[in-house]
Design a protein around this motif. Structure first.
Motif, PDB file in Angstrom:
ATOM      1  N   UNK A  69      45.731  32.085  45.068  1.00  0.00           N
ATOM      2  CA  UNK A  69      44.573  31.667  44.821  1.00  0.00           C
ATOM      3  C   UNK A  69      43.416  32.800  45.055  1.00  0.00           C
ATOM      4  N   UNK A  70      43.462  33.412  46.027  1.00  0.00           N
ATOM      5  CA  UNK A  70      42.597  34.444  46.369  1.00  0.00           C
ATOM      6  C   UNK A  70      42.842  35.748  45.543  1.00  0.00           C
ATOM      7  N   UNK A  71      44.110  35.908  45.155  1.00  0.00           N
ATOM      8  CA  UNK A  71      44.421  37.139  44.170  1.00  0.00           C
ATOM      9  C   UNK A  71      43.795  36.798  42.867  1.00  0.00           C
ATOM     10  N   UNK A  72      44.207  35.619  42.280  1.00  0.00           N
ATOM     11  CA  UNK A  72      43.656  35.132  41.056  1.00  0.00           C
ATOM     12  C   UNK A  72      42.189  35.200  40.731  1.00  0.00           C
ATOM     13  N   UNK A  73      41.502  34.958  41.815  1.00  0.00           N
ATOM     14  CA  UNK A  73      39.886  34.876  41.908  1.00  0.00           C
ATOM     15  C   UNK A  73      39.545  36.101  41.608  1.00  0.00           C
ATOM     16  N   UNK A  74      40.153  37.270  42.400  1.00  0.00           N
ATOM     17  CA  UNK A  74      39.606  38.790  42.508  1.00  0.00           C
ATOM     18  C   UNK A  74      40.063  39.312  41.054  1.00  0.00           C
ATOM     19  N   UNK A 118      36.886  40.420  39.073  1.00  0.00           N
ATOM     20  CA  UNK A 118      36.819  41.874  39.177  1.00  0.00           C
ATOM     21  C   UNK A 118      37.797  42.908  38.709  1.00  0.00           C
ATOM     22  N   UNK A 119      38.947  42.416  38.220  1.00  0.00           N
ATOM     23  CA  UNK A 119      39.928  43.329  37.836  1.00  0.00           C
ATOM     24  C   UNK A 119      40.009  43.223  36.063  1.00  0.00           C
ATOM     25  N   UNK A 120      40.669  42.070  35.739  1.00  0.00           N
ATOM     26  CA  UNK A 120      41.024  41.616  34.632  1.00  0.00           C
ATOM     27  C   UNK A 120      41.283  42.585  33.513  1.00  0.00           C
TER      28      UNK A 120
END
Length: 278
Positions: free
Chosen positions: A224-229, A233-235
């Motif tokens: 969940x944290x990785x998907x949020x970042x 921020x990355x996308x």
């Protein structure tokens, strides 16, 4: 210390495989969507006869839209086509007394039909048999190349995921065997006290289940944290953001369930192979 470190290692191994397999599955699913989109972006060109009116061409276009294989149709007006060509060639439109171009269509197929050679051939035959159609052009070579790439990619994806699952099974088997060896003395004492083997197995399974549960919780938090970042921020590929998030969630949930099944089966296998009657 050995007992605690073994539990920790199992938890860590399950966590690593949950993250890696879910991430790989998500990436592979997104690439699969991209290849599907490429197939759907290859047009089939249809040119009407010179005597076909705009109304006839539009009616034919509407009938084609009802076909199951058709994803989208772009109607090309011959006046707009002539204007576009002349503007690109930097030529005046006044030099033409009449428009030599016919009405035409660009037909985009759904992915599963674009990958099927028989479906493409059938569409070509059907279109050519229509009295309004003068010519049909299908880039069959491009369709074939994309289909071959898609098939090769699917094989690669299945092999890669299969290797990861196999590695997970092998490593967990070895770790569960070590775990049992560390607890053999305790289990033998329980058997001497008259505790049935089935009950001892559930004690062994319960400890492995706790390692899986901890790994699953950490995997959910990290995922969940990785998907949020990534989203905020990355996308890197915003067009496929929803696909990446959805596929990661689904593959993660499926992988958690698969890991539980693997833990249960391997615990059963290791216990009844290693355990001895007293």
């Amino acid at each position: 210390m050995k007992k605690d470190s073994t539990k920790l290692v199992i938890t860590f191994v399950v966590l690593i495989f949950l993250i890696i397999i879910s991430l790989c599955a998500s990436i592979l699913y997104t690439v699969n969507d991209y290849l599907d989109a490429r197939r759907s972006n290859v047009p089939v060109f249809v040119f009407f006869k010179d005597n076909v009116t705009k109304n006839q061409a539009l009616q034919f276009t509407q009938s084609l839209k009802k076909q199951a294989s058709v994803k989208q149709i772009k109607f090309i007006d011959k006046s707009a086509a002539l204007t576009d060509i002349l503007s690109k060639l930097n030529l005046p439109e006044q030099q033409f007394s009449e428009n030599p171009l016919p009405y035409s269509l660009e037909i985009f197929l759904k992915p599963k039909f674009a990958a099927d050679v028989s479906s493409i051939s059938y569409m070509e035959k059907t279109l050519k048999s229509n009295p309004l159609v003068d010519e049909v052009r299908i880039p069959k070579g491009l369709f074939a190349n994309i289909s071959q790439t898609y098939s090769a990619f699917k094989e690669f994806a299945y092999i890669l995921l299969g290797i990861f699952v196999l590695l997970e099974i092998i490593i967990l088997s070895l770790l569960l065997k070590i775990t049992y060896e560390h607890k053999r003395y305790t289990f033998d004492k329980l058997k001497l006290l008259g505790i049935k083997r089935a009950r001892i197995f559930f004690v062994f399974l319960n400890q492995n289940f706790l390692s899986w549960l901890l790994a699953s919780i950490f995997a959910c938090i990290l995922g969940a944290g990785g998907m949020f970042l990534y989203v905020n921020y990355v996308n890197i590929v915003p067009n496929y953001q929803n696909d990446i998030v959805l596929s990661f969630g689904i593959s993660g949930a499926a992988n958690i369930i698969l890991s539980l099944i693997i833990i249960i089966i391997l615990s059963l296998f290791v216990f009844f192979i290693e355990d001895e009657k007293i």
